[in-house]
Enzyme design. Structure first.
Site, PDB file in Angstrom:
ATOM      1  N   LYS A 194      24.766  -1.186  29.726  1.00 41.77           N
ATOM      2  CA  LYS A 194      24.459  -0.061  28.832  1.00 41.77           C
ATOM      3  C   LYS A 194      24.880   1.215  29.573  1.00 41.77           C
ATOM      4  CE  LYS A 194      21.855   2.950  27.763  1.00 41.77           C
ATOM      5  NZ  LYS A 194      22.252   4.377  27.722  1.00 41.77           N
ATOM      6  N   GLU A 270      18.157   2.504  41.628  1.00 39.11           N
ATOM      7  CA  GLU A 270      18.934   3.418  42.492  1.00 39.11           C
ATOM      8  C   GLU A 270      18.771   4.790  41.876  1.00 39.11           C
ATOM      9  OE1 GLU A 270      20.249   2.020  45.095  1.00 39.11           O
ATOM     10  OE2 GLU A 270      20.225  -0.081  44.467  1.00 39.11           O
ATOM     11  N   CYS A 305      24.326  11.941  43.399  1.00 39.97           N
ATOM     12  CA  CYS A 305      22.948  11.653  43.830  1.00 39.97           C
ATOM     13  C   CYS A 305      22.763  11.992  45.298  1.00 39.97           C
ATOM     14  CB  CYS A 305      22.643  10.184  43.597  1.00 39.97           C
ATOM     15  SG  CYS A 305      23.885   9.096  44.291  1.00 39.97           S
ATOM     16  N   GLU A 404      15.582  17.689  42.159  1.00 34.93           N
ATOM     17  CA  GLU A 404      17.016  17.420  42.066  1.00 34.93           C
ATOM     18  C   GLU A 404      17.601  18.256  40.923  1.00 34.93           C
ATOM     19  OE1 GLU A 404      18.279  13.559  40.566  1.00 34.93           O
ATOM     20  OE2 GLU A 404      19.775  13.469  42.170  1.00 34.93           O
TER      21      GLU A 404
HETATM   22  P1  NAD Z   1      18.938   9.135  33.414  1.00 35.61           P
HETATM   23  O1  NAD Z   1      17.829   8.480  34.154  1.00 35.61           O
HETATM   24  O2  NAD Z   1      18.611  10.167  32.418  1.00 35.61           O
HETATM   25  O3  NAD Z   1      19.795   8.030  32.626  1.00 35.61           O
HETATM   26  C1  NAD Z   1      20.350   6.916  33.287  1.00 35.61           C
HETATM   27  C2  NAD Z   1      20.562   5.804  32.280  1.00 35.61           C
HETATM   28  O4  NAD Z   1      19.292   5.409  31.789  1.00 35.61           O
HETATM   29  C3  NAD Z   1      21.389   6.214  31.059  1.00 35.61           C
HETATM   30  O5  NAD Z   1      22.194   5.133  30.668  1.00 35.61           O
HETATM   31  C4  NAD Z   1      20.330   6.485  30.013  1.00 35.61           C
HETATM   32  O6  NAD Z   1      20.767   6.305  28.686  1.00 35.61           O
HETATM   33  C5  NAD Z   1      19.289   5.447  30.378  1.00 35.61           C
HETATM   34  N1  NAD Z   1      17.934   5.787  29.922  1.00 35.61           N
HETATM   35  C6  NAD Z   1      17.402   7.020  29.746  1.00 35.61           C
HETATM   36  N2  NAD Z   1      16.135   6.910  29.286  1.00 35.61           N
HETATM   37  C7  NAD Z   1      15.874   5.588  29.181  1.00 35.61           C
HETATM   38  C8  NAD Z   1      14.744   4.842  28.757  1.00 35.61           C
HETATM   39  N3  NAD Z   1      13.624   5.430  28.340  1.00 35.61           N
HETATM   40  N4  NAD Z   1      14.816   3.496  28.793  1.00 35.61           N
HETATM   41  C9  NAD Z   1      15.936   2.879  29.196  1.00 35.61           C
HETATM   42  N5  NAD Z   1      17.052   3.529  29.586  1.00 35.61           N
HETATM   43  C10 NAD Z   1      17.014   4.871  29.593  1.00 35.61           C
HETATM   44  O7  NAD Z   1      19.924   9.665  34.533  1.00 35.61           O
HETATM   45  P2  NAD Z   1      21.291  10.469  34.319  1.00 35.61           P
HETATM   46  O8  NAD Z   1      20.977  11.865  33.946  1.00 35.61           O
HETATM   47  O9  NAD Z   1      22.208   9.677  33.465  1.00 35.61           O
HETATM   48  O10 NAD Z   1      21.907  10.415  35.796  1.00 35.61           O
HETATM   49  C11 NAD Z   1      21.558  11.276  36.810  1.00 35.61           C
HETATM   50  C12 NAD Z   1      20.598  10.611  37.779  1.00 35.61           C
HETATM   51  O11 NAD Z   1      21.159   9.432  38.350  1.00 35.61           O
HETATM   52  C13 NAD Z   1      20.293  11.520  38.953  1.00 35.61           C
HETATM   53  O12 NAD Z   1      18.912  11.495  39.219  1.00 35.61           O
HETATM   54  C14 NAD Z   1      21.071  10.877  40.093  1.00 35.61           C
HETATM   55  O13 NAD Z   1      20.572  11.164  41.378  1.00 35.61           O
HETATM   56  C15 NAD Z   1      20.956   9.438  39.759  1.00 35.61           C
HETATM   57  N6  NAD Z   1      21.972   8.655  40.453  1.00 35.61           N
HETATM   58  C16 NAD Z   1      21.590   7.854  41.497  1.00 35.61           C
HETATM   59  C17 NAD Z   1      22.538   7.117  42.199  1.00 35.61           C
HETATM   60  C18 NAD Z   1      22.135   6.197  43.330  1.00 35.61           C
HETATM   61  O14 NAD Z   1      22.936   5.359  43.704  1.00 35.61           O
HETATM   62  N7  NAD Z   1      20.939   6.328  43.892  1.00 35.61           N
HETATM   63  C19 NAD Z   1      23.887   7.213  41.840  1.00 35.61           C
HETATM   64  C20 NAD Z   1      24.247   8.046  40.775  1.00 35.61           C
HETATM   65  C21 NAD Z   1      23.283   8.759  40.088  1.00 35.61           C
END
Ligand code: NAD
Length: 501
Positions: A194, A270, A305, A404
């Protein structure tokens, strides 16, 4: 399937015009509209142009995709193939990714705004390398035999876990997907991916490229959709064995709840970061430290991240350091992501733009000194751009130091002693990465050991490779992507006792 784009680039603007985009899901080897018939618009942050309608996957679509993954897993069409056979298919998949590099890079840039040069040189390249690396690895890892008595044989084997739900963010859409797909597929699992609703386009093409490579239908399905619809349905699904999640700490928390409310599926999170970059005045080449921190902070518009967003500088060199960093920041003024020379592109969408500008305002209100940037840029394009921004005089209690931001905003904090630097750097709910800069060998090792982070860099921040694990301490997550350790997430450990008479 052939790449649908007739290149040669590099006229990326005309290439973008001739690109045909299919936003439908990929389930059981077929393109499918959402069962509800609904879609949402994929809007480019470059200039607000509408790219394509994308299937708005919901619970019914997730059910169909998971059922297809389950059937594929249970009948062994992939899981029962020899590792060497899976290797062949995945190597072809990696080759297909490279063959479609221009199309994939263009989709990534249009969809989430990063500069085309980096979509090509970083995102496509790292995605292909990741898939190829796990392909190469999978027929070289051995299982174990335990040192038991002579009357028994105890085999300790890794088996594929089953159906993996992968939920990924928008900042490195293809790479984040590959970090799940590589180890999960190589180990013999089926994967239901997804992608983020903000960047679904490359994931859909990856599924087609995998089919072209000979990956059996149903082994890798992609359903785009919103988090609270498709994402939640996947994470709650009773027939999903594990969730590989990359995203925010807020949603990572929900992943654990969903598992608790459903089938206790494994959850590998992650999550976010607020990485510390600690510069001691005994480090002679201050300029290199400043160039490195600016490069790492402003790369990918600050939407990384592991961006070193908290920069701790020893007081006696702090003024010079801030001057050097602001001079470097000027090199990252945002430009048109489709121009080959652009270093910094667009923020992913209007919502994220508003969030980033809100944090800049919070920094001002809480008393931090704006050293450079601090405003929206290129507003006349209709796109989402922010100037590279550096705040000086930040304290650890300010929101810009604690939360963040996920945009091009750096906070500089000053310290006097080593103990103070370590305490400040560790005073964060995150623990993804950190870095220490010192020419004193003892200090460098000492501080590296004391920093609570999954990766610590010494006198650099740029090194990265698929061979090393990536992941965080504390609320930056659990589990590790990349390296052979990632196989642990997508395999079960089975012991088989055999009696020997
Ligand atoms: P997000 O948590 O908003 O969304 C991530 C994914 O989760 C998306 O596909 C989104 O549609 C889905 N999602 C959102 N709400 C959900 C729910 N209630 N149930 C199930 N799925 C849901 O994050 P984002 O804004 O897309 O990405 C940024 C974040 O990702 C930052 O916090 C960044 O640090 C983190 N990140 C971490 C790493 C790592 O390896 N640690 C790498 C890249 C990004």
């Amino acid at each position: 399937m052939q790449s649908k784009l007739n290149l040669p680039a590099p006229d990326w603007h005309s290439a973008a015009k001739s690109l045909r985009i299919d936003g439908r899901a990929v389930i059981a080897g077929q393109r499918r509209a959402a069962q509800s018939g609904q879609s949402f618009d994929s809007v480019s942050p470059i200039d607000g142009r509408n790219l394509a309608p994308v299937a708005r996957g919901q619970a019914a679509d997730i059910d169909a995709a998971v059922a297809s993954c389950r059937q594929a897993f249970d009948d062994g069409r992939w899981a029962h193939q020899a590792p060497a056979a899976r290797k062949k298919v995945l190597l072809r998949f990696a080759q297909n990714i490279l063959a479609a590099r221009d199309e994939l890079a263009l989709l990534e840039t249009l969809d989430m705004g990063k500069p085309i040069r980096y979509s090509l040189s970083v995102d496509v390249a790292a995605t292909a390398r990741c898939i190829a690396w796990y392909a190469e690895a999978v027929d070289k890892v051995y299982d174990e035999i335990a040192p038991t008595s002579r009357s028994a044989l105890a085999l300790i084997q890794r088996e594929p876990m089953g159906v993996i739900g992968a939920i990924v963010p928008w900042n490195y859409p293809m790479i984040m997907a590959a970090w799940k797909l590589g180890p999960a597929l190589a180990a013999g699992n089926s994967v239901m991916l997804k992608p983020s609703e903000k960047s679904p386009l490359t994931a859909l093409r990856l599924a087609e490229l995998a089919l072209d490579a000979g990956l059996p239908e149903g082994v890798f399905n992609v359903v785009p959709g919103y988090g609270h619809e498709a994402g939640e349905a996947l994470a709650l699904h009773l027939d999903v064995d594990a969730i590989g999640f990359t995203g925010s700490t807020r949603v990572g928390r929900k992943m654990l709840e969903y598992a608790g409310r459903s089938n206790l599926k494994r959850v590998y999170n992650e999550l976010g970061g607020k990485s510390a970059f600690v510069v001691f005045s005994d480090f002679a080449d201050v300029k290199r430290a400043a160039v490195t921190v600016a490069g790492s902070m402003f790369f990918n518009q600050g939407e990384s991240c592991n961006a070193p967003s908290r920069v701790f500088v020893q007081r006696d060199i702090a003024d010079d350091f801030v001057k050097l960093v602001t001079a470097e920041a000027a090199k990252y003024e945002p430009g048109d992501p489709l121009n080959a020379g652009t270093e910094m592109g667009a923020i992913v969408d209007q919502t994220q733009l508003t969030t980033v500008l809100g944090y800049i305002e919070a920094g001002r209100v809480e008393g931090a000194r704006l050293a450079c940037g601090g405003a929206q840029a290129r507003a006349d394009t209709g796109g989402c751009y922010v100037q590279p921004t550096v705040f000086d005089g930040v304290t650890n209690t300010m929101r810009i130091a604690r939360e963040e931001i996920f945009g091009p905003v750096m906070s500089v904090l000053r310290f006097d002693t080593e103990d103070e630097a370590v305490a400040l750097a560790n005073a964060s709910s995150y623990g993804l990465q950190a870095s220490v800069w010192s020419d004193n060998l003892n200090r460098a090792h000492r501080v590296a050991r004391r920093l609570r982070a999954g990766t610590v860099h010494v006198n650099q921040y740029d090194e990265d490779d698929i061979t090393v694990p990536f992941g965080g301490y504390k609320q930056s997550g659990n589990g590790r992507d990349k390296s052979l350790h990632a196989f642990d997430k997508y395999t079960e450990l089975k012991t088989t006792w055999i009696r020997i008479d």
